[in-house]
Structure formats: structure tokens, C-alpha cells
Scaffold this motif. Structure first.
Motif, short mmCIF file in Angstrom:
data_model
loop_
_atom_site.label_atom_id
_atom_site.label_comp_id
_atom_site.label_asym_id
_atom_site.label_seq_id
_atom_site.Cartn_x
_atom_site.Cartn_y
_atom_site.Cartn_z
N LEU A 6 0.83 -1.21 0.00
CA LEU A 6 0.00 0.00 0.00
C LEU A 6 0.86 1.26 0.00
O LEU A 6 0.55 2.24 -0.68
N ILE A 7 1.95 1.24 0.77
CA ILE A 7 2.87 2.38 0.77
C ILE A 7 3.42 2.60 -0.63
O ILE A 7 3.49 3.74 -1.12
N LEU A 8 3.84 1.52 -1.29
CA LEU A 8 4.35 1.61 -2.66
C LEU A 8 3.32 2.23 -3.59
O LEU A 8 3.64 3.14 -4.37
N TYR A 9 2.10 1.75 -3.51
CA TYR A 9 1.04 2.21 -4.42
C TYR A 9 0.77 3.71 -4.24
O TYR A 9 0.82 4.48 -5.21
N PHE A 10 0.53 4.11 -3.00
CA PHE A 10 0.11 5.51 -2.79
C PHE A 10 1.28 6.49 -2.87
O PHE A 10 1.11 7.61 -3.38
N LEU A 11 2.46 6.11 -2.41
CA LEU A 11 3.60 7.02 -2.56
C LEU A 11 3.98 7.19 -4.03
O LEU A 11 4.41 8.28 -4.44
N SER A 12 3.83 6.15 -4.82
CA SER A 12 4.09 6.27 -6.26
C SER A 12 3.09 7.23 -6.89
O SER A 12 3.46 8.06 -7.74
N GLY A 13 1.82 7.14 -6.48
CA GLY A 13 0.82 8.08 -6.98
C GLY A 13 1.14 9.51 -6.58
O GLY A 13 0.96 10.44 -7.37
N LEU A 14 1.63 9.69 -5.35
CA LEU A 14 2.01 11.03 -4.90
C LEU A 14 3.24 11.53 -5.66
O LEU A 14 3.33 12.72 -5.99
N GLY A 15 4.17 10.64 -5.94
CA GLY A 15 5.35 11.01 -6.72
C GLY A 15 4.95 11.46 -8.12
O GLY A 15 5.53 12.40 -8.68
N ALA A 16 3.97 10.79 -8.69
CA ALA A 16 3.46 11.16 -10.01
C ALA A 16 2.87 12.55 -9.97
O ALA A 16 3.13 13.40 -10.84
N PHE A 17 2.06 12.82 -8.95
CA PHE A 17 1.44 14.14 -8.79
C PHE A 17 2.51 15.22 -8.65
O PHE A 17 2.43 16.28 -9.27
N PHE A 18 3.53 14.95 -7.83
CA PHE A 18 4.56 15.95 -7.56
C PHE A 18 5.36 16.30 -8.81
O PHE A 18 5.54 17.48 -9.13
N LEU A 19 5.88 15.29 -9.51
CA LEU A 19 6.73 15.57 -10.66
C LEU A 19 5.94 16.24 -11.78
O LEU A 19 6.42 17.19 -12.42
#
Length: 256
Positions: free
Chosen positions: A97-110
Motif C-alpha cells: 500500500l505504501i508503494l502504491y500511494f507514494l508512487s501516486g504522490l510522486g506522479a502528482f509531484f513531478l
């Protein structure tokens, strides 16, 4: 078959499908696009941005009648179904779950970091030409009921004003950033795994596929030749997935 999918991956797929059905077959059937405006992720300084969009955009996908339509969610969910179960079982529920949501947040940030650079350049150019950009921000509100009247004093001013308006009114949406994080983590943990790719007759090792996809996404995102696809969001998700997988890789068997 669906019951054989591990619970986190299964529930993520179910939530995405439910949100898609509600936003398309219920609200859009009533000619009410408000769910898309509320849950898709707008540029953080746009009048349309809400804090919860940082998370909710991961569960929104292209509407039926526009562009790629239903193929957007079908491709994302099939990819999640293909790569997610292995990582869920090897990493465990919490880290998955950490992988999934942090990756989504990374996508939003970049994606929005690049948006910020581009929008600041446009705004500075307009201000240098004597244009008040606050009026464009006001008209960019999805609830703005007046006529859109962009400054057309010169073709350059009009084009820049239109570009700024579009950037402020165009949200990012989809699970692609989170899923690219999962693909990157899979490629990092299982680099020798082979996957089939359309138009290539033999399976290819995933460690060769991921760099090509990421480099291509960077090029398309920076050049603006993405055809409405948030390619830099994919890159952001992949970077986070790769970093997390590197951190966790040496302890992988300790988890189990």
C-alpha cells in the motif's frame, strides 16, 4: 478467478471500477460532471484545486465519451492485475500500500513541478506584455459562469493567455502513476522476469523494458508531444517505485 487475486490488489481494482461507474454512468448520465471536477487533480495553484485531489485523482479515469474513453481504466486495471499480486505477496500488505500511494504522490509531484515551471514562464511572459494574469485565473474556475474573454491585443498575448487558461483548467487523473511505481518496483526486484510486449514476438526481460519506457515518457513529457497523456506523472511514479524497491530489496526475504 477474481477471488484468487490478493485482497489489496482486488480491492484497489474494485474501488477504481466503482468510482468509474458512478462518475460515468450516474453523474455523466445526468449531465453532471462535478465528480470529475472535484476528484481529478488540478494544478495546486489553480482555483479548481482541492487538497483531497492529491489522493482521489488516482481513482479517476478518462470519461467514456472523451479521447481514450474506457480503454484508460481497462489498461490500468489489467496492468495492476498483472504486476500487483506478485508484489503484494512478496512485500506484504503494508509495504504494498505504501508503494502504491507514494508512487501516486510522486506522479502528482513531478507532473506539477513541471507544470509550475511552465505556468510561471507563461505568466512572466504575459506580465511582461502588460497582461493581468489574475483575470485568467478567475476565468479558469470551472464554476465561472461568464464569457471567456482572453486578451487578444496581439496573437502572442492571445496564444499565451489561452495556454495558461488550458493549463489551469486541465486536471490529471488516473492510476497510471501508482501503477508505474508498481512496474518499476517489480522490475527492480525481479529484473530477469520476462514479459510479452505487443508486436514483439518473444518475451523481453523487464529490466530492459522499463528504462526504454521511462526515457520515452521523459521525452514526450518535456517536448509536449504526449497527446494529452501525463507522461511525467508516469516518470514520477516510476522513480518512487524504484527508490522504494531499492530500499526494501536487501530486506525482502526478512519480511517473509
Amino acid at each position: 478467478m477474481f477471488n484468487n487475486i490478493p485482497p489489496i490488489t482486488r480491492n484497489l481494482i474494485i474501488i477504481n471500477i466503482i468510482v468509474y461507474i458512478i462518475s460515468n454512468f450516474f453523474l455523466y448520465a445526468l449531465n453532471n460532471p462535478q465528480l470529475y471536477n472535484l476528484l481529478s487533480a488540478f494544478y495546486p495553484f489553480s482555483p479548481n484545486f482541492k487538497s483531497w485531489q492529491i489522493i482521489t485523482h488516482m481513482f479517476m479515469h478518462a470519461p467514456l465519451e472523451g479521447g481514450v474513453g474506457i480503454m484508460h481504466i481497462l489498461f490500468n486495471m489489467f496492468t495492476l492485475y498483472s504486476f500487483g499480486p506478485i508484489l503484494e505477496q512478496s512485500l506484504g500488505d503494508k509495504k504494498y500500500l505504501i508503494l502504491y500511494f507514494l508512487s501516486g504522490l510522486g506522479a502528482f509531484f513531478l507532473f506539477n513541478l513541471w507544470n509550475f515551471i511552465e505556468i510561471q514562464q507563461i505568466s512572466n511572459s504575459l506580465q511582461a506584455l502588460g497582461v493581468d494574469v489574475t483575470e485568467i485565473y478567475r476565468q479558469a474556475d470551472v464554476n465561472y459562469a461568464g464569457n471567456i474573454l482572453l486578451n487578444n491585443k496581439t496573437p502572442e498575448i492571445f496564444d499565451l493567455s489561452k495556454k495558461l487558461l488550458i493549463d489551469l483548467k486541465s486536471p490529471m487523473l488516473g492510476a497510471s502513476g501508482a501503477i508505474f511505481g508498481i512496474i518499476a518496483a517489480f522490475a527492480t526486484l525481479y529484473p530477469e522476469a520476462r514479459i510479452g510486449i505487443m508486436f514483439i514476438p518473444i518475451p523481453v526481460k523487464v529490466k530492459y523494458v522499463l528504462p526504454v519506457v521511462v526515457i520515452g515518457s521523459i521525452y514526450l513529457g518535456i517536448t509536449g508531444n504526449g497527446g494529452g497523456v501525463a507522461h511525467l506523472a508516469h516518470v514520477g511514479g516510476a522513480i518512487v517505485g524504484y527508490i522504494l524497491a531499492i530500499i526494501w530489496k536487501k530486506h525482502l526475504y526478512r519480511f517473509n
